[in-house]
Design a protein around this motif. Structure first.
Motif, PDB file in Angstrom:
ATOM      1  N   ALA A   1       0.831  -1.209   0.000  1.00 31.00           N
ATOM      2  CA  ALA A   1       0.000   0.000   0.000  1.00 31.00           C
ATOM      3  C   ALA A   1       0.863   1.256   0.000  1.00 31.00           C
ATOM      4  O   ALA A   1       0.560   2.237  -0.697  1.00 31.00           O
ATOM      5  CB  ALA A   1      -0.929  -0.009   1.215  1.00 31.00           C
ATOM      6  N   ARG A   2       1.958   1.211   0.765  1.00 32.68           N
ATOM      7  CA  ARG A   2       2.857   2.368   0.801  1.00 32.68           C
ATOM      8  C   ARG A   2       3.516   2.573  -0.562  1.00 32.68           C
ATOM      9  O   ARG A   2       3.640   3.701  -1.043  1.00 32.68           O
ATOM     10  CB  ARG A   2       3.919   2.161   1.875  1.00 32.68           C
ATOM     11  CG  ARG A   2       4.894   3.333   2.032  1.00 32.68           C
ATOM     12  CD  ARG A   2       5.782   3.111   3.246  1.00 32.68           C
ATOM     13  NE  ARG A   2       6.723   4.195   3.399  1.00 32.68           N
ATOM     14  CZ  ARG A   2       7.917   4.240   2.816  1.00 32.68           C
ATOM     15  NH1 ARG A   2       8.295   3.242   2.026  1.00 32.68           N
ATOM     16  NH2 ARG A   2       8.721   5.258   3.014  1.00 32.68           N
TER      17      ARG A   2
ATOM     18  N   LEU B   1       2.290   1.733  -3.440  1.00 35.80           N
ATOM     19  CA  LEU B   1       1.255   2.232  -4.351  1.00 35.80           C
ATOM     20  C   LEU B   1       1.025   3.722  -4.151  1.00 35.80           C
ATOM     21  O   LEU B   1       0.877   4.474  -5.120  1.00 35.80           O
ATOM     22  CB  LEU B   1      -0.033   1.446  -4.132  1.00 35.80           C
ATOM     23  CG  LEU B   1      -1.206   1.832  -5.037  1.00 35.80           C
ATOM     24  CD1 LEU B   1      -0.861   1.598  -6.503  1.00 35.80           C
ATOM     25  CD2 LEU B   1      -2.459   1.046  -4.641  1.00 35.80           C
ATOM     26  N   ARG B   2       1.004   4.166  -2.880  1.00 37.06           N
ATOM     27  CA  ARG B   2       0.829   5.598  -2.599  1.00 37.06           C
ATOM     28  C   ARG B   2       1.976   6.421  -3.161  1.00 37.06           C
ATOM     29  O   ARG B   2       1.762   7.490  -3.745  1.00 37.06           O
ATOM     30  CB  ARG B   2       0.694   5.833  -1.086  1.00 37.06           C
ATOM     31  CG  ARG B   2      -0.633   5.428  -0.502  1.00 37.06           C
ATOM     32  CD  ARG B   2      -0.853   6.074   0.862  1.00 37.06           C
ATOM     33  NE  ARG B   2       0.234   5.759   1.780  1.00 37.06           N
ATOM     34  CZ  ARG B   2       0.245   4.721   2.597  1.00 37.06           C
ATOM     35  NH1 ARG B   2      -0.783   3.878   2.597  1.00 37.06           N
ATOM     36  NH2 ARG B   2       1.248   4.506   3.422  1.00 37.06           N
ATOM     37  N   ILE B   3       3.206   5.922  -2.989  1.00 37.95           N
ATOM     38  CA  ILE B   3       4.368   6.649  -3.505  1.00 37.95           C
ATOM     39  C   ILE B   3       4.317   6.730  -5.025  1.00 37.95           C
ATOM     40  O   ILE B   3       4.583   7.785  -5.625  1.00 37.95           O
ATOM     41  CB  ILE B   3       5.667   5.976  -3.025  1.00 37.95           C
ATOM     42  CG1 ILE B   3       5.808   6.111  -1.508  1.00 37.95           C
ATOM     43  CG2 ILE B   3       6.877   6.578  -3.736  1.00 37.95           C
ATOM     44  CD1 ILE B   3       6.989   5.362  -0.939  1.00 37.95           C
TER      45      ILE B   3
ATOM     46  N   LEU C   1       1.670   6.626  -6.881  1.00 39.24           N
ATOM     47  CA  LEU C   1       0.595   7.551  -7.248  1.00 39.24           C
ATOM     48  C   LEU C   1       1.033   8.997  -7.076  1.00 39.24           C
ATOM     49  O   LEU C   1       0.723   9.860  -7.914  1.00 39.24           O
ATOM     50  CB  LEU C   1      -0.636   7.259  -6.387  1.00 39.24           C
ATOM     51  CG  LEU C   1      -1.880   8.104  -6.681  1.00 39.24           C
ATOM     52  CD1 LEU C   1      -2.353   7.876  -8.114  1.00 39.24           C
ATOM     53  CD2 LEU C   1      -2.999   7.770  -5.692  1.00 39.24           C
ATOM     54  N   MET C   2       1.794   9.285  -6.012  1.00 44.26           N
ATOM     55  CA  MET C   2       2.296  10.640  -5.797  1.00 44.26           C
ATOM     56  C   MET C   2       3.242  11.063  -6.914  1.00 44.26           C
ATOM     57  O   MET C   2       3.185  12.196  -7.409  1.00 44.26           O
ATOM     58  CB  MET C   2       2.998  10.720  -4.435  1.00 44.26           C
ATOM     59  CG  MET C   2       2.057  10.627  -3.250  1.00 44.26           C
ATOM     60  SD  MET C   2       2.931  10.488  -1.674  1.00 44.26           S
ATOM     61  CE  MET C   2       3.920  11.969  -1.702  1.00 44.26           C
TER      62      MET C   2
END
Length: 292
Positions: free
Chosen positions: A24-25, A27-29, A31-32
């Motif tokens: 999840a982390r 994926l967030r990075i 996406l950022m």
């Protein structure tokens, strides 16, 4: 033995995050980074086009220029009234920022410290003005300014830009001033200080974070404003920098490379201001959210 094994396993689990949390982390990075690249892509296009010739742009629209030439920048600065338009933008922006900081800080102070229905109504009028789009008041505003002789006038555009922004910035100031202890003002009042002295000698210096925030946001809004100058500044010698783009797009020709070069020149001063003061924007806007 069993206790020692359980202790080591618990320590290892606390150090190594579960695979699901790690995914999840990641994926967030990702996406950022994708969002960041999406925002930076227009700047890349502007820079690439500004340093290319029309032929190079046609051959390879998104590729890097074969040679980084300044021909487009030189040609862009030779259009009529270019430096006059720069001066107009500087005059308008400095005036809007100065007046906005003074008026909105005083308005935010008085509606926060005065506990009466009149000032409460004024405070909610500030909030209501934030919800009114500029497009809904364009026509009556134009008619009013024309009757006052303020069309093609820098004073007219200054008044309009201040009026559009004053509600939002007064709201920010009011939220920040609520965090300043009233006891400081009461002590000064006991020493015989007037309300103006209390504000400018005690309160206003404490507004430095929100002042810097308002300076950046007001400068960005004024310098980059296109719609209000388009409506009010019709003569070429009264235009501001965003309207310079009109020189490069005619009925039968489009000078895209020169337009991007002029846009980059116009972005440089406001980008410098933003990068110097950008760390104060979030801190100043969130400082008033601590108390009610």
């Amino acid at each position: 033995m069993m206790t020692s094994l359980l202790t080591r396993r618990a320590a290892r689990d606390s150090i190594e995050p579960p695979p699901r949390r790690s995914s999840a982390r990641t994926l967030r990075i990702a996406l950022m980074y994708a969002v960041g690249l999406a925002f930076l892509f227009p700047f890349y296009v502007a820079v690439v086009y500004a340093f290319k010739s029309p032929e190079e742009t046609t051959r390879d629209p998104l590729g890097l220029p074969p040679a980084w030439r300044l021909d487009n920048f030189v040609a862009a600065t030779k259009i009529p009234y270019f430096f006059t338009n720069i001066l107009n933008s500087v005059i308008v922006t400095v005036s809007v920022v100065t007046v906005t900081v003074l008026i909105c800080s005083m308005a935010g102070y008085i509606v926060t410290r005065r506990k009466s229905k009149v000032y409460s109504v004024i405070y909610y009028l500030f909030l209501l003005s934030i919800l009114v789009p500029f497009q809904t008041i364009m026509f009556p505003l134009y008619v009013q300014l024309r009757s006052l002789g303020l069309i093609n006038s820098l004073l007219g555009i200054i008044i309009v830009q201040i009026g559009v922004q004053v509600g939002y910035f007064a709201f920010l100031y009011a939220g920040f001033i609520k965090t300043i202890p009233v006891e400081l003002e009461e002590a000064a009042r006991l020493d015989g200080a007037s309300r103006f002295t209390i504000f400018f000698r005690i309160v206003f210096p404490l507004l430095r974070p929100i002042n810097l925030t308002v300076i950046v946001l007001a400068a960005l809004g004024s310098w980059n404003d296109f719609l209000a100058p388009l409506m009010l500044l019709q003569k070429e010698d009264t235009r501001t920098l965003p309207l310079v783009q009109f020189y490069f797009f005619g009925q039968y020709s489009q000078q895209v490379n020169l337009a991007f070069a002029a846009a980059i020149v116009s972005m440089i001063p406001i980008l410098i201001l933003y990068f110097v003061l950008q760390r104060y924007i979030v801190s100043g806007m969130s400082a008033g959210a601590v108390k009610g």
